[in-house]
Scaffold this active site. Structure first.
Site, PDB file in Angstrom:
ATOM      1  N   TYR A 136     -24.046  22.359  -7.017  1.00  0.00           N
ATOM      2  CA  TYR A 136     -23.179  22.851  -5.943  1.00  0.00           C
ATOM      3  C   TYR A 136     -21.856  23.309  -6.545  1.00  0.00           C
ATOM      4  O   TYR A 136     -21.211  22.571  -7.284  1.00  0.00           O
ATOM      5  CB  TYR A 136     -22.914  21.772  -4.884  1.00  0.00           C
ATOM      6  CG  TYR A 136     -22.211  22.346  -3.674  1.00  0.00           C
ATOM      7  CD1 TYR A 136     -22.937  22.729  -2.554  1.00  0.00           C
ATOM      8  CD2 TYR A 136     -20.838  22.566  -3.669  1.00  0.00           C
ATOM      9  CE1 TYR A 136     -22.314  23.303  -1.454  1.00  0.00           C
ATOM     10  CE2 TYR A 136     -20.197  23.139  -2.584  1.00  0.00           C
ATOM     11  CZ  TYR A 136     -20.943  23.512  -1.478  1.00  0.00           C
ATOM     12  OH  TYR A 136     -20.332  24.098  -0.407  1.00  0.00           O
ATOM     13  N   GLN A 197     -25.423  22.529   4.668  1.00  0.00           N
ATOM     14  CA  GLN A 197     -26.704  23.219   4.730  1.00  0.00           C
ATOM     15  C   GLN A 197     -27.266  23.503   3.340  1.00  0.00           C
ATOM     16  O   GLN A 197     -28.485  23.447   3.125  1.00  0.00           O
ATOM     17  CB  GLN A 197     -26.593  24.520   5.534  1.00  0.00           C
ATOM     18  CG  GLN A 197     -25.618  25.543   5.004  1.00  0.00           C
ATOM     19  CD  GLN A 197     -24.208  25.368   5.539  1.00  0.00           C
ATOM     20  OE1 GLN A 197     -23.808  24.274   5.925  1.00  0.00           O
ATOM     21  NE2 GLN A 197     -23.447  26.456   5.566  1.00  0.00           N
ATOM     22  N   ASN A 220     -16.426  19.844  -0.410  1.00  0.00           N
ATOM     23  CA  ASN A 220     -15.527  19.301   0.602  1.00  0.00           C
ATOM     24  C   ASN A 220     -16.149  18.101   1.310  1.00  0.00           C
ATOM     25  O   ASN A 220     -17.188  17.583   0.911  1.00  0.00           O
ATOM     26  CB  ASN A 220     -15.126  20.397   1.598  1.00  0.00           C
ATOM     27  CG  ASN A 220     -16.324  20.946   2.373  1.00  0.00           C
ATOM     28  OD1 ASN A 220     -17.385  20.329   2.452  1.00  0.00           O
ATOM     29  ND2 ASN A 220     -16.154  22.130   2.950  1.00  0.00           N
ATOM     30  N   SER A 243      -8.661  14.187  -7.484  1.00  0.00           N
ATOM     31  CA  SER A 243      -8.384  14.122  -8.912  1.00  0.00           C
ATOM     32  C   SER A 243      -7.193  13.214  -9.181  1.00  0.00           C
ATOM     33  O   SER A 243      -6.313  13.050  -8.337  1.00  0.00           O
ATOM     34  CB  SER A 243      -8.113  15.526  -9.456  1.00  0.00           C
ATOM     35  OG  SER A 243      -8.036  15.497 -10.865  1.00  0.00           O
ATOM     36  N   ASP A 367     -10.253  19.669 -19.254  1.00  0.00           N
ATOM     37  CA  ASP A 367     -10.779  20.350 -18.073  1.00  0.00           C
ATOM     38  C   ASP A 367     -11.570  21.593 -18.437  1.00  0.00           C
ATOM     39  O   ASP A 367     -12.491  21.975 -17.717  1.00  0.00           O
ATOM     40  CB  ASP A 367      -9.635  20.746 -17.137  1.00  0.00           C
ATOM     41  CG  ASP A 367      -9.255  19.631 -16.180  1.00  0.00           C
ATOM     42  OD1 ASP A 367     -10.011  18.651 -16.073  1.00  0.00           O
ATOM     43  OD2 ASP A 367      -8.192  19.743 -15.538  1.00  0.00           O
ATOM     44  N   GLU A 421     -44.655 -18.488  -9.056  1.00  0.00           N
ATOM     45  CA  GLU A 421     -44.190 -17.689  -7.924  1.00  0.00           C
ATOM     46  C   GLU A 421     -45.232 -17.605  -6.808  1.00  0.00           C
ATOM     47  O   GLU A 421     -45.062 -16.837  -5.853  1.00  0.00           O
ATOM     48  CB  GLU A 421     -43.827 -16.274  -8.403  1.00  0.00           C
ATOM     49  CG  GLU A 421     -42.645 -16.254  -9.365  1.00  0.00           C
ATOM     50  CD  GLU A 421     -42.279 -14.843  -9.826  1.00  0.00           C
ATOM     51  OE1 GLU A 421     -43.020 -13.896  -9.490  1.00  0.00           O
ATOM     52  OE2 GLU A 421     -41.262 -14.699 -10.521  1.00  0.00           O
ATOM     53  N   HIS A 426     -51.669 -11.880  -9.347  1.00  0.00           N
ATOM     54  CA  HIS A 426     -50.976 -11.550 -10.583  1.00  0.00           C
ATOM     55  C   HIS A 426     -51.494 -12.431 -11.723  1.00  0.00           C
ATOM     56  O   HIS A 426     -51.805 -11.952 -12.808  1.00  0.00           O
ATOM     57  CB  HIS A 426     -49.466 -11.787 -10.442  1.00  0.00           C
ATOM     58  CG  HIS A 426     -48.724 -10.698  -9.741  1.00  0.00           C
ATOM     59  ND1 HIS A 426     -48.900 -10.420  -8.417  1.00  0.00           N
ATOM     60  CD2 HIS A 426     -47.773  -9.823 -10.198  1.00  0.00           C
ATOM     61  CE1 HIS A 426     -48.098  -9.418  -8.072  1.00  0.00           C
ATOM     62  NE2 HIS A 426     -47.398  -9.039  -9.137  1.00  0.00           N
TER      63      HIS A 426
END
Length: 442
Positions: A136, A197, A220, A243, A367, A421, A426
């Protein structure tokens, strides 16, 4: 012209310092009920109506006159065209930055491994890249080609077969630098859609947008809320906050440099956070004077002023040792160690997204072009999170192969634990493969 407001001053020696610091650092990306419901409605529409919903939302929210989904697709030729539309200087800068980012991230790539035990049992780990990643990218004038490089290149280095980019073009405004960066970074497909969207399309797929395995990149509040809702259906990088920068200085760096370093994050948006910590009270005064002097010269003076006065601070500490303690408490996204010997303090830094060493290493270099990723944990999440990297686009599968002898030995241990257990199936599954000692000797 902006008249600077006094920046907050704190002193670690004050009895209520911890409370004031907690208040300063507090920030939550909270979606109100209206935003949350709107995002859920958008996701539902995209899941049900696919491309048609994308076209409709793009018309409504971005003011783009798109009739069919094909109007929202940019092919590889369009990305290559963008390279010719930017200046030679811009192209050279993008290519140099991309190369540095690629070289750095190639060192992060993990390989599969195995080892064999004495009885022939083989254990290991198979490392596999994701099949498809979604990127994005914010659109319009407030878009960042550097983010395209930082998100797409690690995916490609990891071996991701296809990187799909979504970028809104509000009112048809296309950022050629962003498209050029996508071309250089090896992005495979671009859709000019944005918002919740776009996140929904990447997460669930439509007739034209392929479903991805992970979504990365900033956005955003609608994008962040959508990422929260689709997590689990797909992976996400993080829910990023504003930031932030923390500068630890011994008082010997040019105060104008420090003020501008603080501005470099404050100019992102009004919620960004810029903090300076120093044991030198006089130096803090000099930096405050530099802030007042330089602020009126900045293009984004209003934003910087709001950020600096709302969430910024100059913090006086007892000594450099306490400065490091405060830094670890804050766990900043960006940490500048603007001191004479930063290496001497590096070992004590436990929580930071990226650490910038020495007086000449401005955060801005990280950056754009230093090489390490600029997608970093914010809001104190550096306590448990790491920068975006190649490892975020690779999965690890455990490998277990048992020889007959190995299965017998492990089966005895597994049987005891499974019956403890009360998981009988098992236990018996493991016990079927136990060979008694007499049989093994034959």
């Amino acid at each position: 012209m902006t008249a600077p407001t006094a920046i907050r001053r704190l002193n670690a020696a004050d009895a209520d310092f911890a409370r004031h610091l907690d208040h300063l650092l507090s920030w939550e990306s909270v979606s109100d009920d209206a935003v949350n419901q709107r995002v859920l409605d958008i996701i539902k529409a995209v899941r049900e109506r696919g491309d048609a919903a994308l076209v409709e939302f793009t018309q409504r929210f971005d003011g783009v006159e798109a009739k069919v989904i094909g109007d929202l697709i940019l092919d590889r030729a369009r990305l290559e065209l963008a390279l010719t539309r930017i200046t030679p200087v811009q192209r050279e800068a993008l290519e140099k930055a991309a190369n540095r980012v690629r070289v750095y991230h190639e060192r992060q790539k993990q390989d599969s491994w195995q080892y064999t035990e004495a009885d022939g049992t083989v254990l290991g780990q198979k490392v596999t890249p994701l099949d498809r990643a979604g990127l994005y990218v914010p659109g319009g004038k407030a878009s960042y080609p550097s983010s395209v490089l930082m998100n797409a290149i690690p995916a490609k280095v990891a071996g991701v077969s296809e990187v799909v980019m979504v970028v809104p073009t509000p009112r048809g405004e296309v950022n050629e630098l962003v498209l050029a960066a996508a071309c250089i970074a090896g992005v495979d497909r671009v859709f000019t859609v944005g918002g919740a969207q776009a996140v929904a399309a990447l997460a669930y797929g439509t007739q034209s947008v392929p479903q991805v395995d992970k979504i990365v990149g900033p956005g955003n509040i609608y994008v962040a809320t959508a990422k929260r809702h689709v997590f689990g259906q797909v992976g996400i990088d993080m829910i990023a906050g504003p930031s932030e920068i923390l500068v630890v200085c011994d008082g010997q760096t040019d105060p104008d440099w420090i003020a501008m370093d603080l501005f470099s994050q404050a100019e992102h948006d009004e919620d960004a956070q810029a903090i300076l910590v120093s044991p030198d009270a006089e130096f803090l005064d000099r930096v405050a004077a530099s802030i007042a002097k330089l602020l009126p010269t900045m293009e984004r003076a209003e934003i910087i002023n709001t950020s600096i006065t709302g969430r910024g601070a100059l913090i006086q500490v007892r000594d450099m040792q306490q400065a490091i303690e405060v830094a670890n408490r804050i766990a900043p996204e960006h940490l500048e160690l603007s001191v004479a010997d930063p290496q001497a303090w590096l070992g004590q830094i436990r929580h930071a997204g990226a650490i910038f060493m020495g007086r000449h290493t401005s955060e801005a270099l990280g950056d754009y072009c230093a090489g390490p990723n600029h997608v970093l944990p914010t809001s104190g999440t550096a306590r448990f999170s790491s920068p975006l990297g190649v490892y975020d686009f690779q999965k690890r599968s455990s490998i277990i192969f048992c020889s007959e002898q190995g299965a017998s030995e492990l089966g005895r241990t597994a049987s005891v634990l499974a019956r403890g257990e009360s998981l009988t199936a098992h236990a018996r599954s493991a016990e079927y493969r136990i060979v008694d000692d007499q049989d093994q000797g034959q």
